[in-house]
Design a protein around this motif. Structure first.
Motif, PDB file in Angstrom:
ATOM      1  N   ALA A   1      33.448  23.643   8.312  1.00  0.00           N
ATOM      2  CA  ALA A   1      33.252  22.268   8.771  1.00  0.00           C
ATOM      3  C   ALA A   1      32.200  22.214   9.874  1.00  0.00           C
ATOM      4  O   ALA A   1      31.344  21.316   9.899  1.00  0.00           O
ATOM      5  N   ALA A   2      32.248  23.184  10.785  1.00  0.00           N
ATOM      6  CA  ALA A   2      31.265  23.228  11.866  1.00  0.00           C
ATOM      7  C   ALA A   2      29.872  23.515  11.321  1.00  0.00           C
ATOM      8  O   ALA A   2      28.877  22.937  11.774  1.00  0.00           O
ATOM      9  N   ILE A   3      29.799  24.390  10.329  1.00  0.00           N
ATOM     10  CA  ILE A   3      28.502  24.707   9.720  1.00  0.00           C
ATOM     11  C   ILE A   3      27.913  23.472   9.067  1.00  0.00           C
ATOM     12  O   ILE A   3      26.713  23.188   9.191  1.00  0.00           O
ATOM     13  N   ALA A   4      28.752  22.716   8.383  1.00  0.00           N
ATOM     14  CA  ALA A   4      28.274  21.485   7.746  1.00  0.00           C
ATOM     15  C   ALA A   4      27.696  20.538   8.792  1.00  0.00           C
ATOM     16  O   ALA A   4      26.666  19.887   8.571  1.00  0.00           O
ATOM     17  N   GLY A   5      28.356  20.456   9.957  1.00  0.00           N
ATOM     18  CA  GLY A   5      27.862  19.595  11.017  1.00  0.00           C
ATOM     19  C   GLY A   5      26.530  20.063  11.556  1.00  0.00           C
ATOM     20  O   GLY A   5      25.621  19.262  11.813  1.00  0.00           O
ATOM     21  N   VAL A   6      26.386  21.375  11.727  1.00  0.00           N
ATOM     22  CA  VAL A   6      25.125  21.931  12.225  1.00  0.00           C
ATOM     23  C   VAL A   6      23.989  21.634  11.257  1.00  0.00           C
ATOM     24  O   VAL A   6      22.909  21.174  11.643  1.00  0.00           O
ATOM     25  N   LEU A   7      24.237  21.884   9.984  1.00  0.00           N
ATOM     26  CA  LEU A   7      23.184  21.674   8.986  1.00  0.00           C
ATOM     27  C   LEU A   7      22.846  20.197   8.837  1.00  0.00           C
ATOM     28  O   LEU A   7      21.691  19.839   8.590  1.00  0.00           O
ATOM     29  N   ALA A   8      23.837  19.335   9.007  1.00  0.00           N
ATOM     30  CA  ALA A   8      23.587  17.894   8.870  1.00  0.00           C
ATOM     31  C   ALA A   8      22.705  17.371   9.988  1.00  0.00           C
ATOM     32  O   ALA A   8      21.988  16.379   9.812  1.00  0.00           O
ATOM     33  N   GLU A   9      22.743  18.031  11.153  1.00  0.00           N
ATOM     34  CA  GLU A   9      21.966  17.562  12.291  1.00  0.00           C
ATOM     35  C   GLU A   9      20.532  18.042  12.273  1.00  0.00           C
ATOM     36  O   GLU A   9      19.715  17.581  13.065  1.00  0.00           O
ATOM     37  N   GLU A  10      20.223  18.980  11.410  1.00  0.00           N
ATOM     38  CA  GLU A  10      18.861  19.494  11.343  1.00  0.00           C
ATOM     39  C   GLU A  10      17.951  18.457  10.685  1.00  0.00           C
ATOM     40  O   GLU A  10      18.210  17.975   9.591  1.00  0.00           O
ATOM     41  N   VAL A  11      16.858  18.147  11.386  1.00  0.00           N
ATOM     42  CA  VAL A  11      15.972  17.082  10.919  1.00  0.00           C
ATOM     43  C   VAL A  11      15.170  17.513   9.714  1.00  0.00           C
ATOM     44  O   VAL A  11      15.009  16.768   8.756  1.00  0.00           O
ATOM     45  N   ASP A  12      14.622  18.704   9.739  1.00  0.00           N
ATOM     46  CA  ASP A  12      13.812  19.164   8.615  1.00  0.00           C
ATOM     47  C   ASP A  12      13.918  20.681   8.513  1.00  0.00           C
ATOM     48  O   ASP A  12      14.560  21.333   9.329  1.00  0.00           O
ATOM     49  N   GLU A  13      13.260  21.236   7.522  1.00  0.00           N
ATOM     50  CA  GLU A  13      13.374  22.664   7.276  1.00  0.00           C
ATOM     51  C   GLU A  13      12.757  23.488   8.405  1.00  0.00           C
ATOM     52  O   GLU A  13      13.176  24.608   8.680  1.00  0.00           O
ATOM     53  N   PHE A  14      11.749  22.928   9.096  1.00  0.00           N
ATOM     54  CA  PHE A  14      11.124  23.654  10.194  1.00  0.00           C
ATOM     55  C   PHE A  14      12.088  23.793  11.363  1.00  0.00           C
ATOM     56  O   PHE A  14      12.189  24.850  11.986  1.00  0.00           O
ATOM     57  N   ASP A  15      12.801  22.690  11.676  1.00  0.00           N
ATOM     58  CA  ASP A  15      13.801  22.765  12.737  1.00  0.00           C
ATOM     59  C   ASP A  15      14.891  23.765  12.368  1.00  0.00           C
ATOM     60  O   ASP A  15      15.367  24.530  13.210  1.00  0.00           O
ATOM     61  N   GLY A  16      15.276  23.747  11.122  1.00  0.00           N
ATOM     62  CA  GLY A  16      16.306  24.665  10.661  1.00  0.00           C
ATOM     63  C   GLY A  16      15.861  26.110  10.785  1.00  0.00           C
ATOM     64  O   GLY A  16      16.627  26.984  11.211  1.00  0.00           O
ATOM     65  N   LEU A  17      14.603  26.384  10.427  1.00  0.00           N
ATOM     66  CA  LEU A  17      14.093  27.748  10.505  1.00  0.00           C
ATOM     67  C   LEU A  17      13.977  28.201  11.952  1.00  0.00           C
ATOM     68  O   LEU A  17      14.306  29.335  12.293  1.00  0.00           O
ATOM     69  N   ARG A  18      13.508  27.293  12.821  1.00  0.00           N
ATOM     70  CA  ARG A  18      13.413  27.652  14.232  1.00  0.00           C
ATOM     71  C   ARG A  18      14.800  27.962  14.801  1.00  0.00           C
ATOM     72  O   ARG A  18      14.971  28.918  15.570  1.00  0.00           O
ATOM     73  N   ALA A  19      15.791  27.143  14.442  1.00  0.00           N
ATOM     74  CA  ALA A  19      17.159  27.390  14.919  1.00  0.00           C
ATOM     75  C   ALA A  19      17.683  28.717  14.384  1.00  0.00           C
ATOM     76  O   ALA A  19      18.360  29.471  15.094  1.00  0.00           O
TER      77      ALA A  19
END
Length: 252
Positions: A63-81
């Motif tokens: 559930a926490a992972i879903a929340g983290v991924l939902a807050e990522e704006v785009d793939e670049f933000d996700g990769l940086r995180a």
């Protein structure tokens, strides 16, 4: 490029059942489902799975992972995180390796493991406070400096720190005023001691932040029982604070 559910599960080291579960809960959908009902995963889905598995290893629930991924704006933000988390995990593992080496060194030297535990970190217990006050850089640099020391070097540093505190107590008990030259010489010694710790504002020559740090430490010696106890009581810690404040105000 696409992978079947079995191919992706094999590459990722999970089971096909796990991937189907992730699909059911909306965490990881296949890129497409073929006419035959087979699930196929493209590169974007594989990258998302990589993020999910990393967060799982860091201890997050689904559930926490879903929340983290939902807050990522785009793939670049996700990769940086993703990179930041990997770097944090790498630093944690490196600290564990250094701690294990120090324990081995202590055992070979015939030292008690409990002593190694006492000396195992420089400011690990105060990480949140150091980061909040002086930033991540200050914590990482000073902590790496400490962990790079041998057991004997750590003990020598602790002896110097103990001698600094004992000298402060002696000056205070002598009835010296905080603004007197003897007390101000102690304050100068204290600042030199801080300057020998990499990552601190005093070590990096940042005058404005150094003044804030010296005053802030003085306040902390009085306000935090962990530190005021080192100077015997609140009165002794108050003397150190007043001397450091005077030094920061007039000599830095």
């Amino acid at each position: 490029m696409e992978w079947t559910i079995h191919e992706l599960a094999t590459r990722a080291g999970v089971t096909s059942r796990t991937l189907r579960h992730y699909d059911r809960i909306g965490l990881l959908a296949p890129s497409r489902v073929g006419a035959n009902g087979y699930r196929y995963y493209g590169s974007a889905a594989a990258a998302r799975l990589q993020r999910i598995l990393l967060l799982r290893r860091l201890g997050l629930g689904l559930a926490a992972i879903a929340g983290v991924l939902a807050e990522e704006v785009d793939e670049f933000d996700g990769l940086r995180a993703h990179i930041e988390e990997l770097e944090g995990e790498r630093d944690r593992i490196e600290r564990q390796i250094r701690a294990a080496h120090r324990t081995l060194e202590a055992l070979r030297a015939g030292a008690e493991p409990s002593m190694d535990a006492v000396l195992s970190g420089f400011n690990d217990d105060y990480e949140h406070e150091v980061v909040e006050r002086w930033g991540e850089h200050a914590f990482r640099v000073s902590n790496d400096w400490w962990h790079a020391k041998s057991i004997e070097q750590q003990r020598a540093w602790q002896r110097d720190a103990d001698d600094l505190v004992a000298s402060w107590i002696a000056v205070w008990k002598a009835g010296v005023a905080p603004t007197a030259e003897r007390a101000q010489s102690m304050a100068a010694r204290h600042v030199r001691w801080l300057s020998a710790i990499p990552g601190t504002p005093t070590a990096e020559g940042d005058r404005e932040r150094s003044i804030l740090m010296v005053k802030g430490l003085g306040d902390m010696y009085v306000g935090d029982p962990r530190f005021s106890a080192m100077y015997q009581d609140a009165e002794g810690a108050g003397f150190v604070r007043d001397a450091l404040h005077a030094y920061a105000r007039t000599r830095m």
